[in-house]
Design a protein around this motif. Structure first.
Motif, PDB file in Angstrom:
ATOM      1  N   GLY A 116       0.781  -1.227   0.000  1.00 34.37           N
ATOM      2  CA  GLY A 116       0.000   0.000   0.000  1.00 34.37           C
ATOM      3  C   GLY A 116       0.810   1.273   0.000  1.00 34.37           C
ATOM      4  N   CYS A 117       2.106   1.203  -0.219  1.00 38.18           N
ATOM      5  CA  CYS A 117       2.952   2.399  -0.236  1.00 38.18           C
ATOM      6  C   CYS A 117       2.673   3.208  -1.502  1.00 38.18           C
ATOM      7  CB  CYS A 117       4.430   2.004  -0.180  1.00 38.18           C
ATOM      8  SG  CYS A 117       5.566   3.400  -0.314  1.00 38.18           S
ATOM      9  N   PHE A 124       4.240   6.220  -2.048  1.00 42.52           N
ATOM     10  CA  PHE A 124       5.376   7.125  -2.252  1.00 42.52           C
ATOM     11  C   PHE A 124       6.538   6.328  -2.853  1.00 42.52           C
ATOM     12  CE2 PHE A 124       2.782   8.763   1.155  1.00 42.52           C
ATOM     13  CZ  PHE A 124       2.674  10.115   0.857  1.00 42.52           C
ATOM     14  N   SER A 125       7.606   7.003  -3.206  1.00 45.88           N
ATOM     15  CA  SER A 125       8.748   6.287  -3.791  1.00 45.88           C
ATOM     16  C   SER A 125       9.317   5.271  -2.823  1.00 45.88           C
ATOM     17  CB  SER A 125       9.825   7.291  -4.217  1.00 45.88           C
ATOM     18  OG  SER A 125      10.273   8.050  -3.100  1.00 45.88           O
ATOM     19  N   SER A 126       9.277   5.568  -1.541  1.00 47.94           N
ATOM     20  CA  SER A 126       9.692   4.615  -0.509  1.00 47.94           C
ATOM     21  C   SER A 126       8.951   4.935   0.781  1.00 47.94           C
ATOM     22  CB  SER A 126      11.201   4.668  -0.274  1.00 47.94           C
ATOM     23  OG  SER A 126      11.607   5.955   0.157  1.00 47.94           O
ATOM     24  N   CYS A 127       8.619   3.895   1.530  1.00 45.79           N
ATOM     25  CA  CYS A 127       7.878   4.030   2.786  1.00 45.79           C
ATOM     26  C   CYS A 127       8.595   3.248   3.879  1.00 45.79           C
ATOM     27  CB  CYS A 127       6.448   3.506   2.646  1.00 45.79           C
ATOM     28  SG  CYS A 127       5.440   4.403   1.449  1.00 45.79           S
ATOM     29  N   ALA A 128       8.160   3.465   5.096  1.00 47.20           N
ATOM     30  CA  ALA A 128       8.744   2.743   6.231  1.00 47.20           C
ATOM     31  C   ALA A 128       7.679   2.548   7.298  1.00 47.20           C
ATOM     32  CB  ALA A 128       9.931   3.517   6.809  1.00 47.20           C
ATOM     33  N   GLN A 129       7.746   1.403   7.950  1.00 48.64           N
ATOM     34  CA  GLN A 129       7.025   1.169   9.205  1.00 48.64           C
ATOM     35  C   GLN A 129       8.094   1.068  10.282  1.00 48.64           C
ATOM     36  OE1 GLN A 129       4.420  -2.158   7.486  1.00 48.64           O
ATOM     37  NE2 GLN A 129       3.157  -1.327   9.140  1.00 48.64           N
ATOM     38  N   TYR A 130       8.015   1.979  11.230  1.00 48.10           N
ATOM     39  CA  TYR A 130       9.131   2.207  12.134  1.00 48.10           C
ATOM     40  C   TYR A 130       8.588   2.333  13.552  1.00 48.10           C
ATOM     41  CZ  TYR A 130      13.351   4.735  13.850  1.00 48.10           C
ATOM     42  OH  TYR A 130      14.470   5.140  14.520  1.00 48.10           O
ATOM     43  N   VAL A 131       9.184   1.610  14.501  1.00 48.50           N
ATOM     44  CA  VAL A 131       8.839   1.751  15.912  1.00 48.50           C
ATOM     45  C   VAL A 131      10.117   2.057  16.681  1.00 48.50           C
ATOM     46  CG1 VAL A 131       7.914   0.666  17.985  1.00 48.50           C
ATOM     47  CG2 VAL A 131       6.894   0.155  15.751  1.00 48.50           C
ATOM     48  N   THR A 132      10.184   3.236  17.258  1.00 48.86           N
ATOM     49  CA  THR A 132      11.321   3.609  18.089  1.00 48.86           C
ATOM     50  C   THR A 132      10.809   3.980  19.474  1.00 48.86           C
ATOM     51  OG1 THR A 132      13.150   5.160  18.395  1.00 48.86           O
ATOM     52  CG2 THR A 132      11.217   5.993  17.237  1.00 48.86           C
ATOM     53  N   SER A 133      11.531   3.569  20.492  1.00 49.55           N
ATOM     54  CA  SER A 133      11.083   3.803  21.866  1.00 49.55           C
ATOM     55  C   SER A 133      11.531   5.157  22.396  1.00 49.55           C
ATOM     56  CB  SER A 133      11.620   2.699  22.788  1.00 49.55           C
ATOM     57  OG  SER A 133      13.031   2.768  22.878  1.00 49.55           O
ATOM     58  N   ILE A 134      11.861   6.076  21.526  1.00 53.24           N
ATOM     59  CA  ILE A 134      12.323   7.394  21.973  1.00 53.24           C
ATOM     60  C   ILE A 134      11.198   8.128  22.704  1.00 53.24           C
ATOM     61  CG2 ILE A 134      11.690   8.556  19.816  1.00 53.24           C
ATOM     62  CD1 ILE A 134      14.231  10.238  20.158  1.00 53.24           C
ATOM     63  N   ALA A 135      11.560   8.797  23.789  1.00 53.62           N
ATOM     64  CA  ALA A 135      10.597   9.637  24.493  1.00 53.62           C
ATOM     65  C   ALA A 135      10.347  10.909  23.708  1.00 53.62           C
ATOM     66  CB  ALA A 135      11.139   9.976  25.885  1.00 53.62           C
ATOM     67  N   ASN A 136       9.300  11.625  24.087  1.00 56.07           N
ATOM     68  CA  ASN A 136       9.105  12.969  23.556  1.00 56.07           C
ATOM     69  C   ASN A 136      10.328  13.785  23.970  1.00 56.07           C
ATOM     70  OD1 ASN A 136       8.412  15.844  23.677  1.00 56.07           O
ATOM     71  ND2 ASN A 136       6.321  15.219  23.212  1.00 56.07           N
ATOM     72  N   PRO A 137      11.164  14.209  23.036  1.00 54.55           N
ATOM     73  CA  PRO A 137      12.438  14.823  23.429  1.00 54.55           C
ATOM     74  C   PRO A 137      12.286  16.110  24.227  1.00 54.55           C
ATOM     75  CG  PRO A 137      12.089  14.986  21.049  1.00 54.55           C
ATOM     76  CD  PRO A 137      11.038  14.080  21.574  1.00 54.55           C
ATOM     77  N   ILE A 138      11.294  16.930  23.899  1.00 48.59           N
ATOM     78  CA  ILE A 138      11.091  18.174  24.649  1.00 48.59           C
ATOM     79  C   ILE A 138      10.721  17.857  26.096  1.00 48.59           C
ATOM     80  CG2 ILE A 138       9.818  20.336  24.752  1.00 48.59           C
ATOM     81  CD1 ILE A 138      11.687  19.988  22.304  1.00 48.59           C
ATOM     82  N   GLN A 197       2.609   3.178   8.613  1.00 46.75           N
ATOM     83  CA  GLN A 197       3.353   3.312   7.361  1.00 46.75           C
ATOM     84  C   GLN A 197       3.430   4.795   6.985  1.00 46.75           C
ATOM     85  OE1 GLN A 197       1.846   2.364   3.247  1.00 46.75           O
ATOM     86  NE2 GLN A 197       3.175   0.588   3.535  1.00 46.75           N
ATOM     87  N   VAL A 198       4.662   5.290   6.849  1.00 39.93           N
ATOM     88  CA  VAL A 198       4.884   6.704   6.534  1.00 39.93           C
ATOM     89  C   VAL A 198       5.913   6.799   5.416  1.00 39.93           C
ATOM     90  CG1 VAL A 198       4.342   7.495   8.872  1.00 39.93           C
ATOM     91  CG2 VAL A 198       6.706   6.889   8.283  1.00 39.93           C
ATOM     92  N   PRO A 199       5.945   7.925   4.694  1.00 43.51           N
ATOM     93  CA  PRO A 199       7.014   8.113   3.709  1.00 43.51           C
ATOM     94  C   PRO A 199       8.387   8.034   4.380  1.00 43.51           C
ATOM     95  CG  PRO A 199       5.314   9.778   3.447  1.00 43.51           C
ATOM     96  CD  PRO A 199       4.999   9.062   4.715  1.00 43.51           C
ATOM     97  N   GLU A 200       9.335   7.453   3.701  1.00 42.90           N
ATOM     98  CA  GLU A 200      10.681   7.309   4.264  1.00 42.90           C
ATOM     99  C   GLU A 200      11.252   8.653   4.685  1.00 42.90           C
ATOM    100  OE1 GLU A 200      14.333   5.638   5.428  1.00 42.90           O
ATOM    101  OE2 GLU A 200      12.415   4.664   4.978  1.00 42.90           O
ATOM    102  N   ILE A 201      10.998   9.686   3.914  1.00 42.05           N
ATOM    103  CA  ILE A 201      11.525  11.002   4.246  1.00 42.05           C
ATOM    104  C   ILE A 201      10.933  11.509   5.544  1.00 42.05           C
ATOM    105  CG2 ILE A 201       9.781  12.177   2.852  1.00 42.05           C
ATOM    106  CD1 ILE A 201      13.444  13.285   3.536  1.00 42.05           C
ATOM    107  N   PHE A 202       9.667  11.171   5.809  1.00 39.04           N
ATOM    108  CA  PHE A 202       9.030  11.578   7.067  1.00 39.04           C
ATOM    109  C   PHE A 202       9.684  10.877   8.251  1.00 39.04           C
ATOM    110  CE2 PHE A 202       5.755  11.052  10.378  1.00 39.04           C
ATOM    111  CZ  PHE A 202       5.426  12.377  10.601  1.00 39.04           C
ATOM    112  N   ALA A 203      10.000   9.594   8.087  1.00 42.76           N
ATOM    113  CA  ALA A 203      10.685   8.869   9.160  1.00 42.76           C
ATOM    114  C   ALA A 203      12.038   9.506   9.459  1.00 42.76           C
ATOM    115  CB  ALA A 203      10.853   7.403   8.779  1.00 42.76           C
ATOM    116  N   ARG A 204      12.740   9.927   8.418  1.00 42.35           N
ATOM    117  CA  ARG A 204      14.073  10.507   8.613  1.00 42.35           C
ATOM    118  C   ARG A 204      14.019  11.876   9.286  1.00 42.35           C
ATOM    119  NH1 ARG A 204      18.114   7.812   6.221  1.00 42.35           N
ATOM    120  NH2 ARG A 204      17.560   6.147   4.760  1.00 42.35           N
TER     121      ARG A 204
END
Length: 546
Positions: free
Chosen positions: A404-405, A407-421, A530-537
């Motif tokens: 279902g992507c 865009f030119s490239s997509c990613a499904q990404y799970v990172t345990s990072i906290a809200n940095p602020i 699922q988000v565009p790869e550029i959005f993940a970056r």
């Protein structure tokens, strides 16, 4: 110079609180104070606010944790151990081994391919039994069943933090802010949507923290009652009493024992708060004028505190291993029955099952202390407070037209990072609280810092082993409490000058809005959308976040 006390009783959430200028003229507070006071003066409004705020942030936490809980539909990070261990516990009573490369068939629904051979596990069983409850309800074929227990615990932790914060600060406003921040933080969200053990350690230690807070208040009352009775009877008070009836201290022993039965790191909370309770007792005795307050604490109350906490904690820990004891196939279950392994001499009377258990525990301790396997997301605990190396739990890339992507490239990404602020503000607040404790010795600050100390400082002793940023979930509630303490100071009270009060409310409002915006921005990469790869970056703000 008098020391300033943190006064949270006359905040926005306290209608009818009068304030006065140094000349004695009444100050009405800000327009917001006046509006809020009139609103809460309506019939039933205070009761609605008292429960409405906490319930609202708890419902928000539920939505953020439960929607799409089954995604990703594969074992994420260490779920490969704990979900499968939980399933064999549920079926066999002990953790059993699996064939090589079992993850793919397990995810596909072939969940009964485990063997009956005991599996070597590095953590006690209680957390895996809790995961097993979800498997019992939904089945092991349903990814929601894998994670529902940790999700429920994460939701309950938000409500619990609100209750604790209100008891600490006597402010529904600050309590609701604390719960709201915990509800929308990414670290807490990810740990509630993944079947790992650390959320269970967090909830048990947070419950124990609350029990210690209640014991502090109750024991002070009992000490006062004892002193008044001794004074009426004309008897000496040289050493002070040994307080035995402390039900909340007993409760804390059980809860910290339960935390240890999930992961051994719970033991640090047991030790830290046993010491904390003695320090509080010593301070209370000194304030009450007991002549030998220190020796009375050490020699009279100390042994009692030990007996009220440690045996119950040990019993709770041992009870979590019941499945291992009542079966015969668990790992090392029959170790002492192998010729040459059993104890000789004085210890021959010890049952073989107990000898096997002690050997297992020693082996697990050695494994945990000497775990140095290289891992790309290993993070030195010195970096945790600065969020330098969060753990990426899951990543799948797709090209256009795949899954279902669009865009030119997509990613499904799970990172345990906290809200940095939120996280960096909480870290700054933590350092301020250390100063505040040294300067003013406020009990609220000391209690909050002790929670952070118990959850964080012991890891510095093991900084050379393989450990991860997500372990910090255990002390995150206390970071948030510390931040909310500072927020309360910034907001001030209705007794403050109107300009100062207005600035404080404005600063806090801007900060909270920024935190909400950043959480919304990060939410897709906390939940595997699922988000565009550029959005993940765009979420890689520091080199260690990749």
């Amino acid at each position: 110079m008098s020391r300033p006390e943190a006064n949270f009783d006359a905040m926005v959430g306290a209608p009818g609180a009068k304030s006065a200028s140094p000349d004695g003229d009444e100050l009405p507070g800000t327009r917001l104070d006046l509006w809020w006071g009139r609103l809460l003066a309506l019939p039933g409004a205070q009761r609605i606010w008292y429960w409405g705020g906490p319930i609202a942030v708890t419902l928000l936490a539920a939505v953020l944790r439960l929607v799409r809980l089954g995604d990703p539909r594969s074992l994420v990070f260490d779920e490969t151990f704990y979900v499968k261990d939980a399933w064999t516990l549920l079926n066999l009573g002990y953790e059993a081994s699996w064939p090589d490369n079992a993850d793919k068939p397990f995810t596909a629904g072939n969940v009964d391919i485990f063997t009956t051979n005991g599996s070597y596990v590095a953590h006690p069983p209680l957390g895996k039994w809790m995961i097993a409850l979800g498997l019992r309800v939904f089945g092991a074929q349903d990814t929601i069943g894998w994670r529902i227990s940790t999700a429920i615990v994460g939701i309950l932790a938000v409500f619990l933090l609100v209750i604790i914060a209100r008891a600490l600060f006597n402010s529904t406003l600050l309590a609701t802010i604390a719960g709201g921040l915990f509800a929308i933080d990414g670290h807490a969200i990810v740990m509630s949507r993944t079947a790992l053990l650390d959320n269970f350690v967090m909830i048990f230690t947070l419950l124990g923290f609350g029990a210690i807070m209640l014991d502090r208040a109750k024991s002070a009352g009992r000490l006062s009652l004892w002193l008044s009775r001794r004074a009426e009877a004309g008897r000496d008070i040289d050493w002070g009493p040994a307080l035995w009836w402390r039900p909340w201290l007993l409760t804390a022993g059980i809860l910290f024992g339960a935390a240890t039965a999930v992961k051994w790191s719970g033991l640090y909370f047991l030790a830290a708060f046993a010491v904390y309770s003695l320090v509080v007792d010593a301070c209370a005795r000194r304030t009450a004028g007991i002549p030998f307050w220190l020796s009375g604490t050490i020699f009279k109350q100390g042994p009692v505190t030990f007996l009220l906490t440690i045996p119950l904690a040990i019993a709770t820990y041992l009870a979590s291993w019941t499945g291992w004891f009542v079966t015969r196939e668990g790992y090392y279950r029959n170790w002492a029955e192998v010729p040459g392994n059993a104890a000789t001499g004085f210890f021959t009377w010890v049952p073989h099952s107990v000898q096997s258990f002690l050997h297992y525990q020693a082996s697990v301790y050695d494994f945990n202390v000497n775990e140095h396997t290289a891992h790309p997301y290993s993070a030195n605990p010195l970096s945790w407070l600065f969020l330098l190396r969060p753990t990426a739990f899951y990543y799948v890339g797709q090209v256009q037209g795949q899954s279902g992507c669009s865009f030119s490239s997509c990613a499904q990404y799970v990172t345990s990072i906290a809200n940095p602020i939120l996280w960096w503000a909480a870290t700054a607040a933590l350092f301020f609280l250390v100063y505040r404790l040294v300067r003013y010795r406020e009990w609220r600050v000391g209690l909050i810092l002790m929670g952070t100390v118990a959850g964080y400082l012991p890891w510095l002793l093991y900084s050379d082993r393989t450990i991860f940023q997500f372990y910090a979930i255990v002390f995150e509630p206390y970071l948030i409490l510390g931040l909310v303490f500072v927020i309360g100071l910034i907001i001030g009270s209705r007794r403050d000058a109107r300009s100062r009060r207005t600035r404080g409310i404005g600063v806090v409002a801007v900060f909270l809005l920024l935190v909400v915006f950043v959480s919304a921005f990060f939410y897709p990469v906390w939940t595997g959308m699922q988000v565009p790869e550029i959005f993940a970056r765009l979420h890689y703000w520091l080199p260690g976040w990749r």
